[in-house]
Each structure stands twice: as C-alpha cells, then as structure tokens.
Design a protein around this motif. Structure first.
Motif, PDB file in Angstrom:
ATOM      1  N   LYS A  64       0.800  -1.223   0.000  1.00  0.00           N
ATOM      2  CA  LYS A  64       0.000   0.000   0.000  1.00  0.00           C
ATOM      3  C   LYS A  64       0.836   1.278   0.000  1.00  0.00           C
ATOM      4  O   LYS A  64       0.411   2.298  -0.561  1.00  0.00           O
ATOM      5  N   ARG A  65       1.978   1.248   0.628  1.00  0.00           N
ATOM      6  CA  ARG A  65       2.839   2.428   0.600  1.00  0.00           C
ATOM      7  C   ARG A  65       3.733   2.429  -0.638  1.00  0.00           C
ATOM      8  O   ARG A  65       4.010   3.474  -1.214  1.00  0.00           O
ATOM      9  N   ALA A  78      -5.265   9.691  -0.157  1.00  0.00           N
ATOM     10  CA  ALA A  78      -4.141   8.758  -0.223  1.00  0.00           C
ATOM     11  C   ALA A  78      -2.867   9.421   0.265  1.00  0.00           C
ATOM     12  O   ALA A  78      -2.055   8.812   0.968  1.00  0.00           O
ATOM     13  N   ALA A  81      -3.106   9.569   4.049  1.00  0.00           N
ATOM     14  CA  ALA A  81      -2.889   8.259   4.667  1.00  0.00           C
ATOM     15  C   ALA A  81      -1.466   7.749   4.459  1.00  0.00           C
ATOM     16  O   ALA A  81      -1.022   6.847   5.175  1.00  0.00           O
ATOM     17  N   ALA A  84      -1.870   3.811  -0.496  1.00  0.00           N
ATOM     18  CA  ALA A  84      -2.948   3.676  -1.474  1.00  0.00           C
ATOM     19  C   ALA A  84      -3.387   2.223  -1.553  1.00  0.00           C
ATOM     20  O   ALA A  84      -2.560   1.316  -1.506  1.00  0.00           O
ATOM     21  N   ASN A  85      -4.685   2.014  -1.666  1.00  0.00           N
ATOM     22  CA  ASN A  85      -5.195   0.659  -1.886  1.00  0.00           C
ATOM     23  C   ASN A  85      -5.832   0.529  -3.267  1.00  0.00           C
ATOM     24  O   ASN A  85      -6.415  -0.496  -3.583  1.00  0.00           O
ATOM     25  N   ASP A  97      -5.375   6.125  -5.080  1.00  0.00           N
ATOM     26  CA  ASP A  97      -6.385   6.583  -4.131  1.00  0.00           C
ATOM     27  C   ASP A  97      -6.398   5.649  -2.932  1.00  0.00           C
ATOM     28  O   ASP A  97      -5.787   4.573  -2.948  1.00  0.00           O
ATOM     29  N   ASN A  98      -7.104   6.055  -1.893  1.00  0.00           N
ATOM     30  CA  ASN A  98      -7.269   5.230  -0.701  1.00  0.00           C
ATOM     31  C   ASN A  98      -8.753   5.155  -0.377  1.00  0.00           C
ATOM     32  O   ASN A  98      -9.302   6.085   0.222  1.00  0.00           O
ATOM     33  N   ASP A 100     -10.005   2.842   1.526  1.00  0.00           N
ATOM     34  CA  ASP A 100     -10.172   2.329   2.885  1.00  0.00           C
ATOM     35  C   ASP A 100     -10.725   3.411   3.803  1.00  0.00           C
ATOM     36  O   ASP A 100     -11.533   3.125   4.698  1.00  0.00           O
ATOM     37  N   THR A 127      -3.486  -0.195   7.746  1.00  0.00           N
ATOM     38  CA  THR A 127      -4.920  -0.214   8.022  1.00  0.00           C
ATOM     39  C   THR A 127      -5.245   0.615   9.254  1.00  0.00           C
ATOM     40  O   THR A 127      -6.277   1.290   9.313  1.00  0.00           O
ATOM     41  N   SER A 130      -5.362   4.305   8.078  1.00  0.00           N
ATOM     42  CA  SER A 130      -6.560   4.702   7.330  1.00  0.00           C
ATOM     43  C   SER A 130      -7.807   4.675   8.208  1.00  0.00           C
ATOM     44  O   SER A 130      -8.650   5.577   8.122  1.00  0.00           O
ATOM     45  N   GLN A 238     -15.286  -0.289   0.636  1.00  0.00           N
ATOM     46  CA  GLN A 238     -14.133   0.213  -0.120  1.00  0.00           C
ATOM     47  C   GLN A 238     -14.111  -0.368  -1.528  1.00  0.00           C
ATOM     48  O   GLN A 238     -13.709   0.305  -2.476  1.00  0.00           O
TER      49      GLN A 238
END
Length: 270
Positions: A64-65, A78, A81, A84-85, A97-98, A100, A127, A130, A238
């Motif tokens: 995610k990072r 994102a 946070a 990004a997921n 984008d994020n 979550d 997690t 977010s 999500q």
C-alpha cells in the motif's frame, strides 16, 4: 477490461468474489478481476508491464505504501494516509487513491449513528492509519494507538495527527494500556486478541473488527450487545468505491455484499 488485487499473501482475498459479482450484476461481460501474488518490492515491475487492457488494481499488504510512487496523480486522502489501496489505470496516467478511508466511514455509519469524540485503534500499520483517519473524519478529536511495539507506531501516529482537524494522538502498549472512546478498531491478528485485551475493549459502544477471516474473532464475539462493524463491511464499502472508479458505474453494493457472505460461508463449511 482487466482488473486485479495485488498482495502477498493473496489467496485469502475476497476481492475477486466482490468485484466479479459487481461485474455480473452490472452486465459487464467483458471485464475480469483476478488475485495476483506480488511480494514486497515487486509492484513496480508488475505495474510497468501492464498493457492497455488493464483498468484498475486493488492493492493490499505489503504494497500500500510502495504503490504510491508509481502514480502520476495521488488523491488527497491517499496522500494523507501515506498509502494507497487503489490504482486506476488509464491513457492519461495512473491515479492512486485510498478507498479504505471513506469505506471505513461508510461501514461505521451503516451500523452506528451516535457520536464519535474519541477512539482507540489496536495496531499501527497501514490499516490502522486509514481507519484512524476515518475516525477523525467521523468526529474523533483524540485517537489512541495501542501497539505491540509502541516505538514502531510513530509513522502511523504522525499520519493521523497530520489530519487538517489536528487530532490528539497518543501511542500506548497493546498489552497494558486502557481502551478509551466510543469506538475501538482492531487491526491486529486474532491470536493477539487476548482475554485481557478483549476485556479492556468492553466499554466501547462500537467494535470495529477489520478482519474478515478468521471469523468470528475473540473481539467480535464479545460485541453481541454492541454495534459491530466487521472486516467484510469495510471490504464491501471500499470495493464499491473502487468498482465505480474502475468502471464509471454505480456499484451494486448488495450483490457484492452477498457474494462476500457466500464466499465466507463456503470457506467455513470446508
């Protein structure tokens, strides 16, 4: 068009079941969605090899990072946070984008309409960051992070504290410190949910268990008389946002939820 969820491990992911159900409900017969194992350090090579048939990626741990640096555009949430997921792929570039964060907000509000003035998050990974930000979006003025190694929680604490509303963020010990606030979010493994930890969560009006497997967890079992937000709730909300970003269509939320519930039921019956 092709989409997928990336991570390591990835065989447990319910995302294919949710997104495929969404495609079926929306009549998108030419769309596919797969689960692809991509270890840490491998996401750049995977993304840069994609062709024009690809439209979107869901991204889970430990990527995610890492995926942020591959985007030509990063949304504010994102960026906030630090993870990004979601990666939307198009001829104009890649948007990170994020979902979550807004997904967690929607999941809580689906189960609980009361106030959120303070909250506790168990764990300190992506997690936790977010969901901690989501709690601030819901109104929390203070967030407590309880981590197995509090010294490793500094990055997540800084992420939450950087929210424009400037919440107070405290880091404590998962093994020792009290759980405070209307909401407790668990991002730790089920085996870390000791009897003592579960007891310390007993005063929270809302239990938000970010896991969906194994289910139920010790913490979720303790929430029989309280609002319970499960990992499937978060995943569905999500994923619905991702569905719309990838396809441009409204997400068939209930069909996606039903597919997730069926997949979990089939797993538990094995």
């Amino acid at each position: 068009m092709r989409c997928a969820v990336l991570g390591d491990p990835i065989t447990h992911s319910l995302s294919p079941a949710l997104h495929r159900a969404g495609y079926a409900a929306a009549g998108l017969t030419g769309w596919s969605y797969d689960a692809v194992r991509v270890p840490a350090g491998g996401v750049r090579g995977f993304v840069e090899a994609l062709d024009a048939t690809w439209r979107g990626l869901s991204v889970t741990a430990p990527l995610k990072r890492e995926v942020l640096v591959l985007a030509t555009e990063v949304t504010e949430r994102a960026r906030l946070a630090g993870a990004a997921n979601t990666l939307v792929i198009g001829p104009e570039g890649r948007l990170a984008d994020n979902t979550d964060l807004p997904g967690a907000v929607a999941a809580v509000r689906e189960r609980y309409a009361g106030p959120v003035t303070s909250a506790t998050v168990l764990g300190a990974g992506a997690t936790a960051a977010s969901t901690g930000l989501a709690l601030v979006e819901l109104g929390a003025r203070s967030v407590t992070l309880l981590a197995r190694s509090p010294e490793r929680a500094a990055e997540t604490a800084a992420v939450i504290a950087a929210h424009p509303s400037a919440p107070r963020v405290r880091v404590g010990s998962l093994a020792l410190d009290p759980v405070v606030g209307e909401v407790v979010v668990s991002t730790v493994p089920a085996q870390a949910q000791t009897e003592d930890l579960v007891a310390r969560c007993g005063a929270a009006a809302v239990v938000f268990e970010a896991l969906y497997a194994p289910w139920p967890t010790p913490l979720s079992r303790s929430a029989a008389d309280r609002a319970l937000v499960g990992g499937l709730d978060l995943l569905v909300h999500q994923a619905a946002l991702q569905f719309t970003m990838f396809t441009g269509l409204p997400a068939p939320l209930e069909q996606m939820r039903a597919a997730g519930e069926q997949a979990l039921a089939e797993r538990s019956a094995r």
